[in-house]
Design a protein around this motif. Structure first.
Motif, PDB file in Angstrom:
ATOM      1  N   ASN A 167      53.625  29.916  49.432  1.00 25.99           N
ATOM      2  CA  ASN A 167      54.176  28.607  49.075  1.00 25.99           C
ATOM      3  C   ASN A 167      54.641  28.546  47.623  1.00 25.99           C
ATOM      4  N   GLY A 168      54.624  29.681  46.942  1.00 27.54           N
ATOM      5  CA  GLY A 168      55.130  29.722  45.572  1.00 27.54           C
ATOM      6  C   GLY A 168      54.118  29.350  44.509  1.00 27.54           C
ATOM      7  N   ASN A 169      52.832  29.301  44.872  1.00 27.88           N
ATOM      8  CA  ASN A 169      51.792  28.967  43.906  1.00 27.88           C
ATOM      9  C   ASN A 169      51.129  30.225  43.351  1.00 27.88           C
ATOM     10  N   SER A 170      50.355  30.063  42.289  1.00 29.60           N
ATOM     11  CA  SER A 170      49.662  31.193  41.667  1.00 29.60           C
ATOM     12  C   SER A 170      48.210  31.225  42.104  1.00 29.60           C
ATOM     13  N   VAL A 171      47.592  32.392  41.952  1.00 29.24           N
ATOM     14  CA  VAL A 171      46.183  32.547  42.292  1.00 29.24           C
ATOM     15  C   VAL A 171      45.472  33.223  41.124  1.00 29.24           C
ATOM     16  N   SER A 172      44.153  33.066  41.087  1.00 30.39           N
ATOM     17  CA  SER A 172      43.356  33.747  40.058  1.00 30.39           C
ATOM     18  C   SER A 172      42.166  34.417  40.712  1.00 30.39           C
ATOM     19  N   LEU A 173      41.886  35.649  40.299  1.00 25.28           N
ATOM     20  CA  LEU A 173      40.848  36.463  40.921  1.00 25.28           C
ATOM     21  C   LEU A 173      39.987  37.149  39.869  1.00 25.28           C
ATOM     22  N   MET A 174      38.707  37.298  40.169  1.00 20.90           N
ATOM     23  CA  MET A 174      37.806  38.110  39.370  1.00 20.90           C
ATOM     24  C   MET A 174      37.775  39.505  39.991  1.00 20.90           C
ATOM     25  N   ILE A 175      38.027  40.542  39.199  1.00 23.59           N
ATOM     26  CA  ILE A 175      38.183  41.881  39.767  1.00 23.59           C
ATOM     27  C   ILE A 175      37.115  42.858  39.298  1.00 23.59           C
ATOM     28  N   ASP A 176      36.019  42.360  38.720  1.00 21.58           N
ATOM     29  CA  ASP A 176      35.045  43.281  38.126  1.00 21.58           C
ATOM     30  C   ASP A 176      33.805  43.498  38.972  1.00 21.58           C
ATOM     31  N   GLN A 177      33.737  42.891  40.156  1.00 28.78           N
ATOM     32  CA  GLN A 177      32.555  43.041  40.992  1.00 28.78           C
ATOM     33  C   GLN A 177      32.574  44.371  41.744  1.00 28.78           C
ATOM     34  N   SER A 178      31.390  44.751  42.245  1.00 32.11           N
ATOM     35  CA  SER A 178      31.277  45.977  43.022  1.00 32.11           C
ATOM     36  C   SER A 178      32.180  45.907  44.253  1.00 32.11           C
ATOM     37  N   ASP A 203      39.607  55.533  38.251  1.00 34.06           N
ATOM     38  CA  ASP A 203      38.759  56.006  37.163  1.00 34.06           C
ATOM     39  C   ASP A 203      38.349  54.795  36.329  1.00 34.06           C
ATOM     40  N   PHE A 204      37.043  54.562  36.226  1.00 32.50           N
ATOM     41  CA  PHE A 204      36.535  53.413  35.489  1.00 32.50           C
ATOM     42  C   PHE A 204      35.333  53.876  34.678  1.00 32.50           C
ATOM     43  N   PHE A 205      35.444  53.831  33.379  1.00 31.45           N
ATOM     44  CA  PHE A 205      34.428  54.366  32.475  1.00 31.45           C
ATOM     45  C   PHE A 205      34.122  55.831  32.809  1.00 31.45           C
ATOM     46  N   SER A 206      35.198  56.578  33.073  1.00 30.68           N
ATOM     47  CA  SER A 206      35.114  58.027  33.316  1.00 30.68           C
ATOM     48  C   SER A 206      34.366  58.388  34.598  1.00 30.68           C
ATOM     49  N   HIS A 207      34.288  57.445  35.527  1.00 32.77           N
ATOM     50  CA  HIS A 207      33.638  57.704  36.814  1.00 32.77           C
ATOM     51  C   HIS A 207      34.550  57.217  37.935  1.00 32.77           C
ATOM     52  N   PRO A 208      34.733  58.008  38.992  1.00 33.24           N
ATOM     53  CA  PRO A 208      35.465  57.508  40.163  1.00 33.24           C
ATOM     54  C   PRO A 208      34.724  56.291  40.731  1.00 33.24           C
ATOM     55  N   THR A 209      35.417  55.162  40.813  1.00 34.27           N
ATOM     56  CA  THR A 209      34.770  53.901  41.170  1.00 34.27           C
ATOM     57  C   THR A 209      35.691  53.085  42.064  1.00 34.27           C
ATOM     58  N   TYR A 210      35.154  52.551  43.143  1.00 33.71           N
ATOM     59  CA  TYR A 210      35.975  51.678  43.975  1.00 33.71           C
ATOM     60  C   TYR A 210      36.248  50.364  43.248  1.00 33.71           C
ATOM     61  N   HIS A 211      37.497  49.956  43.308  1.00 33.92           N
ATOM     62  CA  HIS A 211      37.959  48.755  42.609  1.00 33.92           C
ATOM     63  C   HIS A 211      38.822  47.958  43.594  1.00 33.92           C
ATOM     64  N   SER A 212      38.689  46.643  43.585  1.00 38.39           N
ATOM     65  CA  SER A 212      39.402  45.810  44.557  1.00 38.39           C
ATOM     66  C   SER A 212      40.907  46.076  44.540  1.00 38.39           C
TER      67      SER A 212
END
Length: 293
Positions: free
Chosen positions: A179-190, A200-209
């Motif tokens: 519908n043309g609106n914006s969204v906001s997301l937190m991306i730091d959770q497991s 690569d996150f802090f030099s470790h292979p890590t799943y990220h959203s």
């Protein structure tokens, strides 16, 4: 319900006190919580050792551990105060860096996927974004005691934030972008292999959203990371990072855009480690062994 009514009474009493008194109370409670939470303190230290190896001194670790609790207390206080804030209140306390890029995207009638983290006063940041920049659709996790949910909603929705409960929230985000609106997301959770890709996150292979990247390509909505900073816990700066355009929805395109988000997050945390929420088990899906013992 009785507990909730007592909480509302407490809210009414506290909001009659000067802001400085409320802040002193919540930060004092945070110090007390740290004293009674040895298991959570252990998680903080396990995360820090995993992320920074042996590069932090004991003094630095103690300072970060202390501020984790203080910052959580300040965020809880912000939830309470946001219910009574006006747009003018946010304007007085928040300024923006690199806003021009965001204004240009909005002027082009493009939806934006804002991504951030539990970093600094995230309650101030998310609500000020919706109040002062662009209304957003976001996700929240319902309380175990459902009578508290309206209280949380009243802290955010009056300021232009449309909230969708975490379970089944993806369709609400997709509808907003369509519908043309914006969204906001937190991306730091497991995350895990079902909901993310390995970066690569802090030099470790890590799943990220990978959700922001997938939605970004599908709805032609650039990803804009933002983070909130403060020097005095009273005045805040929200800094927008460079927009990320997702080039394709194949595995490589999604991975590239997700890695860019992880890189920005890591850079911000490394520069200001005390502001991140080290209390949560960020690597529990990837490296559960670091939380043993």
């Amino acid at each position: 319900m009785i507990l909730f009514r007592l909480f509302l009474l407490l809210d009414a009493v506290l909001m009659r006190l000067p802001h400085s008194w409320r802040r002193a109370l919540f930060t004092s409670l945070a110090r007390l919580a740290r004293f009674f939470a040895p298991s959570r303190n252990r998680v903080i230290r396990q995360n820090l050792r995993f992320a920074f190896a042996d590069t932090l001194t004991e003094e630095e670790i103690n300072a970060i551990e202390y501020y984790c609790y203080r910052n959580l207390g300040l965020n809880l206080l912000q939830v309470m105060e946001n219910r009574h804030y006006t747009t003018e209140d946010f304007t007085k306390r928040v300024r923006f860096e690199n806003r021009e890029q965001v204004d240009e995207l909005l002027a082009q009638d493009r939806s934006i996927i804002f991504v951030s983290a539990h970093f600094g006063n995230w309650e101030m940041g998310a609500t000020a974004l919706s109040a002062l920049i662009s209304p957003t659709t976001s996700i929240y996790k319902a309380f175990k005691r459902e009578e508290f949910d309206p209280y949380l909603l009243e802290s955010r929705t009056p300021h232009g934030m449309d909230l969708a409960e975490k379970s089944g929230a993806l369709k609400h985000l997709a509808r907003a972008l369509k519908n043309g609106n914006s969204v906001s997301l937190m991306i730091d959770q497991s995350s895990n292999s079902r909901h993310g890709v390995a970066v690569d996150f802090f030099s470790h292979p890590t799943y990220h959203s990978s959700t922001p990247a997938i939605l970004s390509y599908k709805y032609n909505a650039p990803i804009v990371p933002l983070y909130i900073f403060t020097d005095d816990e009273e005045n805040f700066t929200i800094r927008f990072e460079n927009p990320i355009e997702v080039e394709s929805d194949d595995a490589q395109g999604i991975l590239k855009a997700t890695q860019e988000q992880a890189n920005t997050l890591e850079k911000v945390i490394r520069a200001n480690p005390k502001f991140w929420f080290w209390c949560h088990k960020r690597w529990k899906s990837d490296y559960p062994e670091i939380y043993a013992g």
